[in-house]
Enzyme design. Structure first.
Site, PDB file in Angstrom:
ATOM      1  N   GLY A  24       0.812  -1.217   0.000  1.00  0.00           N
ATOM      2  CA  GLY A  24       0.000   0.000   0.000  1.00  0.00           C
ATOM      3  C   GLY A  24       0.840   1.260   0.000  1.00  0.00           C
ATOM      4  N   GLY A  26      -0.283   4.393   0.195  1.00  0.00           N
ATOM      5  CA  GLY A  26      -1.103   5.523   0.649  1.00  0.00           C
ATOM      6  C   GLY A  26      -0.279   6.392   1.587  1.00  0.00           C
ATOM      7  N   PHE A  27      -0.964   7.193   2.400  1.00  0.00           N
ATOM      8  CA  PHE A  27      -0.247   8.087   3.318  1.00  0.00           C
ATOM      9  C   PHE A  27       0.677   7.308   4.249  1.00  0.00           C
ATOM     10  CE2 PHE A  27      -3.846  10.903   2.321  1.00  0.00           C
ATOM     11  CZ  PHE A  27      -3.142  12.047   2.005  1.00  0.00           C
ATOM     12  N   VAL A  92      -2.025  -7.403  -4.172  1.00  0.00           N
ATOM     13  CA  VAL A  92      -1.700  -8.474  -3.222  1.00  0.00           C
ATOM     14  C   VAL A  92      -2.992  -9.178  -2.823  1.00  0.00           C
ATOM     15  CG1 VAL A  92      -0.659  -9.023  -1.001  1.00  0.00           C
ATOM     16  CG2 VAL A  92       0.308  -7.192  -2.417  1.00  0.00           C
ATOM     17  N   GLU A 183     -18.115  18.139   1.634  1.00  0.00           N
ATOM     18  CA  GLU A 183     -17.249  18.824   0.671  1.00  0.00           C
ATOM     19  C   GLU A 183     -17.748  18.630  -0.754  1.00  0.00           C
ATOM     20  OE1 GLU A 183     -13.204  19.077   3.303  1.00  0.00           O
ATOM     21  OE2 GLU A 183     -13.195  17.611   1.705  1.00  0.00           O
ATOM     22  N   ASP A 314      -5.255   3.472   8.092  1.00  0.00           N
ATOM     23  CA  ASP A 314      -6.687   3.137   8.238  1.00  0.00           C
ATOM     24  C   ASP A 314      -6.924   1.681   8.612  1.00  0.00           C
ATOM     25  OD1 ASP A 314      -7.480   5.659   7.556  1.00  0.00           O
ATOM     26  OD2 ASP A 314      -8.477   5.118   5.675  1.00  0.00           O
ATOM     27  N   ALA A 331      -5.868  11.056   7.508  1.00  0.00           N
ATOM     28  CA  ALA A 331      -4.476  11.010   7.050  1.00  0.00           C
ATOM     29  C   ALA A 331      -3.445  11.088   8.189  1.00  0.00           C
ATOM     30  CB  ALA A 331      -4.246  12.128   6.040  1.00  0.00           C
ATOM     31  N   GLN A 332      -3.685  11.918   9.196  1.00  0.00           N
ATOM     32  CA  GLN A 332      -2.646  12.141  10.207  1.00  0.00           C
ATOM     33  C   GLN A 332      -2.203  10.878  10.960  1.00  0.00           C
ATOM     34  OE1 GLN A 332      -0.313  14.251  11.160  1.00  0.00           O
ATOM     35  NE2 GLN A 332      -0.834  15.391   9.321  1.00  0.00           N
TER      36      GLN A 332
HETATM   37  C1  LIG Z   1     -12.924  11.109  -0.509  1.00  0.00           C
HETATM   38  C2  LIG Z   1     -12.041  11.103   0.710  1.00  0.00           C
HETATM   39  C3  LIG Z   1     -11.745  12.292   1.342  1.00  0.00           C
HETATM   40  C4  LIG Z   1     -10.925  12.310   2.462  1.00  0.00           C
HETATM   41  N1  LIG Z   1     -10.641  13.515   3.064  1.00  0.00           N
HETATM   42  C5  LIG Z   1      -9.792  13.537   4.101  1.00  0.00           C
HETATM   43  C6  LIG Z   1      -9.404  14.772   4.682  1.00  0.00           C
HETATM   44  O1  LIG Z   1      -9.854  15.834   4.255  1.00  0.00           O
HETATM   45  N2  LIG Z   1      -8.498  14.763   5.714  1.00  0.00           N
HETATM   46  C7  LIG Z   1      -7.998  13.586   6.178  1.00  0.00           C
HETATM   47  O2  LIG Z   1      -7.160  13.624   7.090  1.00  0.00           O
HETATM   48  N3  LIG Z   1      -8.348  12.402   5.668  1.00  0.00           N
HETATM   49  C8  LIG Z   1      -9.232  12.345   4.641  1.00  0.00           C
HETATM   50  N4  LIG Z   1      -9.591  11.140   4.093  1.00  0.00           N
HETATM   51  C9  LIG Z   1      -9.090   9.900   4.714  1.00  0.00           C
HETATM   52  C10 LIG Z   1      -7.650   9.640   4.318  1.00  0.00           C
HETATM   53  O3  LIG Z   1      -7.498   9.782   2.929  1.00  0.00           O
HETATM   54  C11 LIG Z   1      -7.286   8.251   4.773  1.00  0.00           C
HETATM   55  O4  LIG Z   1      -7.426   8.193   6.165  1.00  0.00           O
HETATM   56  C12 LIG Z   1      -5.846   7.927   4.402  1.00  0.00           C
HETATM   57  O5  LIG Z   1      -5.714   7.900   3.003  1.00  0.00           O
HETATM   58  C13 LIG Z   1      -5.412   6.611   5.009  1.00  0.00           C
HETATM   59  O6  LIG Z   1      -4.110   6.338   4.570  1.00  0.00           O
HETATM   60  P1  LIG Z   1      -3.631   4.828   4.373  1.00  0.00           P
HETATM   61  O7  LIG Z   1      -2.234   4.898   3.942  1.00  0.00           O
HETATM   62  O8  LIG Z   1      -3.992   4.035   5.570  1.00  0.00           O
HETATM   63  O9  LIG Z   1      -4.562   4.267   3.191  1.00  0.00           O
HETATM   64  P2  LIG Z   1      -4.744   4.787   1.712  1.00  0.00           P
HETATM   65  O10 LIG Z   1      -4.286   6.178   1.555  1.00  0.00           O
HETATM   66  O11 LIG Z   1      -6.153   4.455   1.350  1.00  0.00           O
HETATM   67  O12 LIG Z   1      -3.760   3.872   0.857  1.00  0.00           O
HETATM   68  C14 LIG Z   1      -3.926   2.494   0.710  1.00  0.00           C
HETATM   69  C15 LIG Z   1      -3.153   2.061  -0.516  1.00  0.00           C
HETATM   70  O13 LIG Z   1      -3.108   0.658  -0.533  1.00  0.00           O
HETATM   71  C16 LIG Z   1      -3.345   0.183  -1.847  1.00  0.00           C
HETATM   72  N5  LIG Z   1      -3.900  -1.166  -1.710  1.00  0.00           N
HETATM   73  C17 LIG Z   1      -4.974  -1.528  -0.990  1.00  0.00           C
HETATM   74  N6  LIG Z   1      -5.137  -2.836  -1.029  1.00  0.00           N
HETATM   75  C18 LIG Z   1      -4.153  -3.333  -1.800  1.00  0.00           C
HETATM   76  C19 LIG Z   1      -3.811  -4.641  -2.227  1.00  0.00           C
HETATM   77  N7  LIG Z   1      -4.489  -5.703  -1.843  1.00  0.00           N
HETATM   78  N8  LIG Z   1      -2.744  -4.782  -3.044  1.00  0.00           N
HETATM   79  C20 LIG Z   1      -2.043  -3.701  -3.449  1.00  0.00           C
HETATM   80  N9  LIG Z   1      -2.311  -2.445  -3.066  1.00  0.00           N
HETATM   81  C21 LIG Z   1      -3.367  -2.270  -2.243  1.00  0.00           C
HETATM   82  C22 LIG Z   1      -4.290   1.196  -2.450  1.00  0.00           C
HETATM   83  O14 LIG Z   1      -4.200   1.199  -3.856  1.00  0.00           O
HETATM   84  C23 LIG Z   1      -3.784   2.496  -1.820  1.00  0.00           C
HETATM   85  O15 LIG Z   1      -2.821   3.114  -2.624  1.00  0.00           O
HETATM   86  C24 LIG Z   1     -10.413  11.100   2.969  1.00  0.00           C
HETATM   87  C25 LIG Z   1     -10.711   9.889   2.325  1.00  0.00           C
HETATM   88  C26 LIG Z   1     -11.510   9.896   1.200  1.00  0.00           C
HETATM   89  C27 LIG Z   1     -11.819   8.598   0.506  1.00  0.00           C
END
Ligand SMILES: Cc1cc2nc3c(=O)[nH]c(=O)nc-3n(C[C@H](O)[C@H](O)[C@H](O)COP(=O)(O)OP(=O)(O)OC[C@H]3O[C@@H](n4cnc5c(N)ncnc54)[C@H](O)[C@@H]3O)c2cc1C
Length: 444
Positions: A24, A26-27, A92, A183, A314, A331-332
């Site tokens: 992953g 993501g953030f 994955v 939003e 998350d 995100a934080q």
């Molecule tokens: C529309 C929207 C608006 C948001 N607005 C805000 C905001 O204003 N402020 C804020 O703080 N938070 C906001 N959030 C929440 C924030 O984006 C998430 O809390 C944050 O992205 C979590 O980060 P993460 O790294 O845990 O997961 P993510 O950022 O979701 O990243 C997960 C990554 O894992 C990858 N992945 C998942 N499963 C697999 C797999 N099986 N194999 C390969 N890759 C995989 C995905 O492609 C993705 O790139 C928002 C979320 C959304 C959907």
């Protein structure tokens, strides 16, 4: 020969360095990867997309305010800075902890340490009619689906001579008044107020209705009462019709039915009512908390029952007295856990004990169209222009990549000065393209 095959998987040679595999980008995943690249480990970052998505600005892509590439960042740009780092585009689909291996659509990969940072997915709470017929926004392709659908419905409304059909095409319904619903509905209202009168002279903006439905008794439930009140006022000023204490029961593609006597005919029903974890199959049942689909982790982000498997962001449920339901899925916590885990992996390598994670809450905010936002910053709660200004600054700051910041800033200034949304293009139509729907709307 066999040894050679075993030591080269996904075209990555196993070295003497411990291998940390992160699922992953993501953030959470990129915060960790950026730090690990400076340590004596072999870092392998896997993601099903070759880019990082800045999800907080997805709604601007959906409403033609930003081009998708302003909020995406190539993951290979993160790993390329260091020869010890690799990126592989891989979905994955399983973990085999007995042999320290993950399985994916491009093959298997062994790990010394595994970090699951797979984030979350849209939660339909088991409602099949909503899952089959609504549209939602978790990825860039999905945000583009919403953009296309909005614009296609406007185009169709202009030419239909059936008044009922026209009404349904111009009715935009959103379920869930968390930050995403608030939003997004605010931005659709801005589109209606500023763009429709200029682009669609055949549509009276009052014909275009935006309904925001919320099951609870206030909008922005995770924020303070003050922020909720202010955000509702802002939405209503923009012309969004807010329906509180209203739960959606079904949507068949034409009519949104609720638990009250409210029924809305609509060809655009956006589901923004919640998320659930996106786990990968293979770990013991005790690792996963079924209700939330999140991995139960200890204060070091170690997944229940495993020493060398961690979960961050998350997908991680770290319960404490202060956060009995785990940290908020924003995100934080993801960024802070990624950074903290890098420090702990460094400590493990030095034979030191890991340190517990301590979340520092930097506050929450949401924006409601131009000039309006609400901010909860500890004891300080405020709304309006100053809050909007802070919202913009923080989002620009956290966007990954100098180019993305520059392009986004330029677009915002252009949109602000011209009351315009420049990306109102139907590049890839959504309606009637079942194949597109199957590939981009499915839960991934
Ligand atoms: C529309 C929207 C608006 C948001 N607005 C805000 C905001 O204003 N402020 C804020 O703080 N938070 C906001 N959030 C929440 C924030 O984006 C998430 O809390 C944050 O992205 C979590 O980060 P993460 O790294 O845990 O997961 P993510 O950022 O979701 O990243 C997960 C990554 O894992 C990858 N992945 C998942 N499963 C697999 C797999 N099986 N194999 C390969 N890759 C995989 C995905 O492609 C993705 O790139 C928002 C979320 C959304 C959907």
């Amino acid at each position: 020969m066999l040894t050679l095959r075993k030591s080269v998987q996904m075209n990555i040679t196993k070295t003497d360095l411990p291998r940390v595999v992160i699922i992953g980008g993501g953030f959470a995943g990129i915060s960790l990867a950026q730090k690990l690249l400076k340590l004596p480990v072999q870092t392998v970052l896997l993601d099903r997309h070759n880019y990082h998505t800045f999800q907080p600005l997805l709604y601007q892509v959906s409403t033609s305010g930003l081009e998708p590439d302003s909020i995406a960042y190539p993951l290979r740009k993160i790993t390329r800075t260091n020869s010890g780092g690799y990126f592989r585009m891989a979905d994955v689909n399983g973990i085999d902890p007995e042999i320290n291996t993950i399985h994916s659509d491009i093959g298997d990969l062994t790990y010394d340490y595994l970090v699951i940072a797979t984030g979350s997915k849209t939660n339909f709470f088991g409602n099949k009619s909503i899952e089959d017929n609504s549209i939602w926004m978790k990825t860039i392709p999905q945000a583009l689906n919403i953009r296309s659908l909005i614009l296609e419905n406007l185009e169709q409304a202009v030419v239909t001579d059936n008044p009922e059909k026209r009404k349904s095409l111009l009715n935009f319904v959103l379920a869930g008044a968390g930050p995403t619903g608030v939003e997004l509905s605010g931005a659709i209202a801005e589109l209606r107020n500023n763009v429709v009168p200029k682009d669609y002279p055949d549509i009276d903006p009052d014909e275009m209705q935006i309904h925001l439905l919320e099951g609870l008794d206030r909008v922005l439930p995770p924020m303070s009462e003050q922020a909720s009140k202010k955000a509702k006022e802002f939405l209503e000023e923009l012309g969004v019709r807010v329906h509180l204490n209203t739960m959606v029961e079904s949507y068949d593609g034409y009519v949104v039915k609720t638990n009250t006597d409210l029924e809305l005919k609509s060809e655009t029903f956006i589901w923004s009512a919640g998320v659930t974890g996106a786990p990968v199959k293979g770990l013991n049942a005790s690792a996963l908390v079924e209700k939330t689909n999140r991995y139960q982790v200890n204060v070091f982000n170690q997944v229940n029952d495993y020493e060398n498997i961690f979960a961050i962001g998350d997908i991680a449920l770290m319960q404490s007295r202060e956060y009995p339901k785990g940290h908020p899925m924003v995100a934080q916590p993801a960024i802070q856990q990624g950074n903290h885990l890098a420090k702990n992996i460094s400590r493990i390598l030095k034979g030191k004990k890991m340190e517990p994670f301590d979340y520092y809450d930097k506050g929450t905010m949401a924006t409601v169209g131009r000039n309006r936002a609400v901010v909860d910053l500890g004891k300080f709660k405020f709304g309006g222009f100053f809050a909007w200004y802070i919202w913009m600054f923080i989002h620009l700051w956290f966007l990954i990549g100098f180019r993305n910041r520059l392009v986004t800033f330029f677009n915002w200034v252009y949109n602000y000065v011209n009351y315009d949304k420049a990306s109102r293009l139907i590049i890839r139509p959504f309606k009637g393209y079942k194949k597109v729907m199957e590939t981009t709307q499915k839960q991934v």
